[in-house]
Design a protein around this motif. Structure first.
Motif, mmCIF file in Angstrom:
data_model
loop_
_atom_site.group_PDB
_atom_site.id
_atom_site.type_symbol
_atom_site.label_atom_id
_atom_site.label_comp_id
_atom_site.label_asym_id
_atom_site.label_seq_id
_atom_site.Cartn_x
_atom_site.Cartn_y
_atom_site.Cartn_z
ATOM 1 N N HIS A 96 0.826 -1.210 0.000
ATOM 2 C CA HIS A 96 0.000 0.000 0.000
ATOM 3 C C HIS A 96 0.862 1.262 0.000
ATOM 4 O O HIS A 96 0.514 2.269 -0.618
ATOM 5 N N ALA A 142 2.157 1.615 -3.540
ATOM 6 C CA ALA A 142 1.069 1.990 -4.445
ATOM 7 C C ALA A 142 0.718 3.462 -4.305
ATOM 8 O O ALA A 142 0.467 4.155 -5.309
ATOM 9 N N ASN A 161 1.247 6.188 -7.476
ATOM 10 C CA ASN A 161 0.046 6.735 -8.103
ATOM 11 C C ASN A 161 -0.238 8.181 -7.734
ATOM 12 O O ASN A 161 -1.284 8.711 -8.114
#
Length: 383
Positions: free
Chosen positions: A375, A378, A382
């Motif tokens: 997480h 990510a 992003n």
């Protein structure tokens, strides 16, 4: 009708018989009034006695206008004769603590011209407040004198002198007194007006140990233990020190020196580790020179180490250095831009996305997140 106070006639009476005069239900139980009692009511800094009365447990004891009320866990029939039994271990402990307080307070007040302005006999320790400054060394000197008084084992003198005799006495009192005054004297140590229960001889106090001296208002608060409490405390301290000595392979009186040596060795090792860590951080930062924004996920490190790694990387990467150190879904983080650019919006979004806490300013933020590595990666890939 005032209750006859058997604890003044004989503070060592453990049981007695009495007649129940009244019994009224109240909050927490039933208030029982007797014609006479050996149960000491709370007062003068001393807690009340506990025990049993006619099969009922005595939860608390209070006095008002000369009438003593026993809070019991069940009702007792008015007019019946009952037997009361004092929790003797509790009573004798209170007598040791209260008598010990008299001895050391009398000595301190005489030596340093001060007053005892507060006394609390707690479940664990005894605290006494004095209205002047007393050093640790002075308190220990009073402790020595107090224990010498105990070893002398002189009888405790309890009297209710007539007004003329009372006026000639030099006694301690926290307030102006009227009517009959009860005087408790420990020869060679103290003479004080007191309503509490006390030992018969000074030797029954056992010993007195000063635990602490702390600044309190215009004077100090001294914490002491007496008798069985002091013995138990010192026994635990000895057992702990003995265990430390065994762990360090030294004798009992050498533990402090051994701990000092260990502390110095630890300090030296921390200094060396910090130097080695700085070398590793510099080498790692060099591998990211000129890469712009950099995310590093590392094994667990102290928050200060996380900050120092982020600083090293930020100086070389030319962008944002984001360092996360931890495992099992809990990571400490440090975000840093060498140019000081505002990263507050990024930190706010990151904390929301990764269940984080923390913040900062001037291009630096530090805190922690509750998230796994996937997480974290990510979020930064992003953003």
């Amino acid at each position: 009708m005032e209750t006859e106070k058997l604890y003044y006639a004989d503070a060592f009476a453990r049981d007695f018989t009495a007649t129940v005069l009244s019994c009224e239900e109240t909050k927490g139980g039933w208030n029982v009034v007797l014609d006479r009692t050996a149960f000491y009511p709370e007062g003068g800094g001393q807690p009340s006695d506990r025990g049993t009365l006619g099969g009922a447990a005595v939860i608390d004891v209070h006095e008002k206008d000369g009438v003593i009320r026993h809070l019991c866990d069940r009702p007792l029939d008015a007019g019946t004769a009952v037997t009361g039994a004092i929790d003797w271990a509790r009573r004798f402990d209170h007598m040791q603590q209260h008598s010990g307080e008299h001895i050391i307070s009398g000595i301190l007040c005489a030596d340093y011209d001060c007053d005892n302005v507060g006394f609390h006999l707690g479940a664990d320790t005894v605290t006494i407040d004095y209205n002047t400054e007393i050093s640790w060394e002075q308190a220990l000197d009073a402790e020595r004198k107090a224990n010498e008084c105990i070893w002398a084992d002189t009888p405790v003198q309890i009297t209710c002198p007539d007004p003329k005799t009372l006026a000639a006495l030099n006694y301690r009192s926290k307030k102006e007194l009227t009517g009959q005054v009860r005087i408790v004297s420990f020869p060679g140590a103290d003479c004080c007006a007191c309503c509490g229960t006390h030992v018969r001889t000074a030797g029954q106090v056992g010993l007195i140990k000063v635990l602490s001296v702390q600044k309190f208002r215009e004077g100090v608060r001294i914490e002491i233990l007496c008798g069985q409490r002091a013995l138990t405390y010192l026994g635990k301290v000895y057992d702990q020190n003995r265990a430390v000595g065994q762990k360090l392979s030294v004798k009992a009186f050498d533990t402090f020196a051994a701990v000092e040596r260990l502390a110095q060795e630890l300090s030296d090792l921390k200094f060396r580790a910090a130097g080695l860590e700085a070398q590793v951080f510099a080498s790692l930062a060099e591998t990211h020179a000129g890469q712009g924004d950099v995310l590093l996920v590392q094994p667990p490190m102290a928050p200060d180490s996380v900050r120092r790694l982020a600083d090293a990387v930020a100086q070389r990467c030319g962008g944002l250095a984001a360092v996360f150190a931890g495992e099992d879904g809990t990571y400490n983080y440090a975000l840093l831009r060498a140019d000081g650019a505002d990263i507050a919006p990024l930190v706010k979004a990151m904390n929301a996305a990764l269940n984080g806490r923390g913040g900062g300013r001037n291009g630096f933020a530090q805190g922690s997140v509750q998230a796994d590595r996937a997480h974290i990666e990510a979020f930064f890939n992003n953003r």
